[in-house]
Design a protein around this motif. Structure first.
Motif, short mmCIF file in Angstrom:
data_model
loop_
_atom_site.label_atom_id
_atom_site.label_comp_id
_atom_site.label_asym_id
_atom_site.label_seq_id
_atom_site.Cartn_x
_atom_site.Cartn_y
_atom_site.Cartn_z
N GLY A 173 17.60 7.95 8.54
CA GLY A 173 18.07 9.15 7.26
C GLY A 173 19.16 9.48 7.42
N THR A 174 20.02 9.46 8.38
CA THR A 174 21.61 9.36 8.25
C THR A 174 22.27 7.84 7.15
N MET A 175 21.13 7.00 7.58
CA MET A 175 21.68 5.82 6.77
C MET A 175 21.38 5.81 5.64
N LEU A 176 19.69 6.49 4.97
CA LEU A 176 19.82 6.54 3.44
C LEU A 176 20.51 7.50 3.23
N GLN A 177 21.02 8.23 3.48
CA GLN A 177 21.58 9.65 2.38
C GLN A 177 23.47 8.45 2.31
N ARG A 178 23.55 7.70 3.30
CA ARG A 178 25.00 6.86 1.78
C ARG A 178 24.61 5.95 1.01
N TYR A 179 22.95 5.95 0.74
CA TYR A 179 22.71 4.90 -0.63
C TYR A 179 22.99 6.15 -1.90
N LYS A 180 22.76 7.33 -1.33
CA LYS A 180 22.87 8.31 -2.66
C LYS A 180 21.87 8.44 -3.41
N PHE A 181 20.29 7.94 -2.89
CA PHE A 181 19.76 7.45 -3.74
C PHE A 181 19.45 8.83 -4.58
N GLN A 182 18.93 9.09 -5.69
CA GLN A 182 18.16 9.58 -6.65
C GLN A 182 17.52 9.47 -7.17
N GLY A 197 10.31 4.16 -8.89
CA GLY A 197 10.91 3.61 -8.85
C GLY A 197 10.09 3.14 -9.81
N GLU A 198 9.68 2.24 -10.47
CA GLU A 198 9.13 1.78 -11.72
C GLU A 198 7.22 2.42 -11.25
N ARG A 199 6.84 1.88 -10.16
CA ARG A 199 5.32 2.66 -10.04
C ARG A 199 5.36 4.19 -10.31
N PHE A 200 6.00 4.90 -9.61
CA PHE A 200 6.28 6.31 -9.53
C PHE A 200 6.50 7.20 -10.93
N LYS A 201 7.01 6.49 -11.70
CA LYS A 201 7.61 6.90 -12.32
C LYS A 201 7.30 7.83 -13.37
N ASP A 202 6.47 8.18 -13.75
CA ASP A 202 5.27 9.50 -14.52
C ASP A 202 4.90 10.54 -12.92
N GLY A 236 13.67 12.90 -1.63
CA GLY A 236 13.10 13.54 -0.23
C GLY A 236 12.47 12.85 0.65
N ASN A 237 11.59 12.22 -0.03
CA ASN A 237 10.73 11.74 0.60
C ASN A 237 10.93 9.92 0.47
N ASN A 238 11.55 10.23 2.00
CA ASN A 238 12.69 9.16 2.59
C ASN A 238 10.86 7.60 2.45
N ASP A 239 10.00 8.72 3.30
CA ASP A 239 8.86 7.38 3.82
C ASP A 239 8.44 6.77 3.06
N LEU A 240 8.56 7.23 1.63
CA LEU A 240 8.04 6.46 -0.24
C LEU A 240 9.16 5.45 -0.08
N LEU A 241 10.11 5.47 0.24
CA LEU A 241 11.41 4.62 -0.18
C LEU A 241 10.86 3.11 0.66
N SER A 242 9.78 2.94 1.73
CA SER A 242 9.00 1.60 1.99
C SER A 242 8.55 1.10 1.57
N ILE A 243 8.56 1.69 0.13
CA ILE A 243 7.38 0.92 -1.06
C ILE A 243 8.28 0.75 -2.25
N THR A 244 9.19 1.46 -2.51
CA THR A 244 10.17 1.58 -3.42
C THR A 244 12.32 0.96 -3.40
N GLN A 245 12.01 1.03 -2.21
CA GLN A 245 13.64 0.36 -2.03
C GLN A 245 14.01 -0.68 -0.76
#
Length: 334
Positions: A20-29, A35-40, A47-56
């Motif tokens: 989490g500390t490292m992901l904060q450095r990316y300042k993801f919005q 991402g494209e898949r969950f745009k809607d 804040g759902n960091n686990d989701l970043l394994s799919i979207t980032q």
């Protein structure tokens, strides 16, 4: 793969630091989490960091690589909240298998790349199984002390799904961590034993509790010794503590574990205690200096970092532990 139990006899293993500390450095919005898949998606996802394994996934792989480069032997998957119980906050229960599988797959790919480059230093992936956001031992309602927001069986089912996906994705170890309620942990351990039996496999299990404050107890009221006794019926690789406290404050609790268990002992403390803004100020040098007490006293076999720690902290710890032998492991007697 070299047996991790054999390596533990030879040297202290280094666990990674905070994802989490490292992901904060990316300042993801919000849009980065979607991402494209969950745009809607109809609910907020930031804040759902686990989701970043799919979207980032590139960011997750980069964080793992930085920790391996810093000297980590083991990285944790990006799955701290990867249960249906925790994912209910984002209405993403149906994605749990995929989240865990993809997270493990990313970590394993990076681990294999580093092992190929440095065969003398094999890298391992620990499937992170967090405590969920509910507790089986206590009521969340002060007016109804008998109420429970979750049952043992609900936890068991959720943890079993997570464990299966983590193993399918390539995890070498399963890490039940940040345990504030031992009944939750027992459900996780029960679920893992079910998976092991059904698949006829043996997988190393790391168990890590959290001492929540200066009382020296977990949130559900157990001392370090009581916590150890209550999970000792399971065959595990290691037992230890993480989170909540800085390295200094963990020493007496590690002394209790070290003197009373035949298993390996692990510790991944925070970078000190949080300041008024919830940030962690302890430098890599300060943290390594405190962890020096662990290794001088021969208390640990696995050491790393939790909240506020970075690859710089892990590098300082890795450099330190090279100079010390591991805590003596007593062979299990039948």
């Amino acid at each position: 793969m070299v047996n991790i139990k054999d390596i533990l006899q030879e040297r202290i293993l280094v666990l990674d630091g905070a994802m989490g500390t490292m992901l904060q450095r990316y300042k993801f919005q919000e849009e980065d989490f979607r991402g494209e898949r969950f745009k809607d998606w109809k609910h907020p996802l930031q804040g759902n960091n686990d989701l970043l394994s799919i979207t980032q996934p590139e960011a997750i792989a980069t964080v793992h690589a930085k920790y391996f480069e810093a000297g980590a032997d083991i990285v944790e998957t990006n799955t701290f909240s990867g249960t249906t119980i925790a994912m209910a906050d984002y209405y993403m229960e149906d994605l749990v298998y995929e989240l865990n599988y993809e997270s493990a797959k990313i970590a394993k790919k990076v681990a294999d790349e580093f092992t190929a480059k440095e065969p003398h230093k094999p890298r391992f992936v620990a499937g992170s199984m967090g405590p969920t956001n509910k507790t089986a031992s206590m009521s969340p309602d002060v007016n109804d002390p008998g109420f429970r927001a979750v049952s043992f069986d609900e936890l068991r089912i959720a943890y079993k799904q997570q464990a299966e996906a983590l193993l399918d994705g390539g995890s070498d170890i399963l890490l039940v961590e940040t345990i504030f309620d031992t009944l939750n942990a027992k459900a996780a351990l029960f679920a893992i034993e079910e998976v092991k039996e059904e698949r006829n496999i043996d997988v190393p299990i790391m168990v890590s509790g959290t001492i929540t404050d200066a009382s020296g107890r977990t949130l559900s009221g157990q001392t370090a010794e009581a916590f150890l006794i209550s999970i000792s019926h399971i065959s595990i690789l290691s037992v230890g503590f993480n989170c909540a406290l800085g390295a200094n404050q963990l020493v007496p609790h590690l002394e209790v574990l070290s003197s009373r268990t035949e298993h390996a002992v692990s510790a991944h403390p925070n970078a000190g205690l949080p300041n008024a803004f919830g940030e962690y100020d302890e430098s890599p040098e300060q943290m390594a200096e405190q962890i020096k007490e662990y290794v001088e006293k021969g208390l640990v076999n696995i050491v790393g970092g939790c909240c506020g720690t970075t690859p710089e902290h892990i590098q300082a710890i890795a450099e330190l532990v090279k100079e010390y032998g591991p805590r003596n492991l007593i062979s299990e007697t039948v």
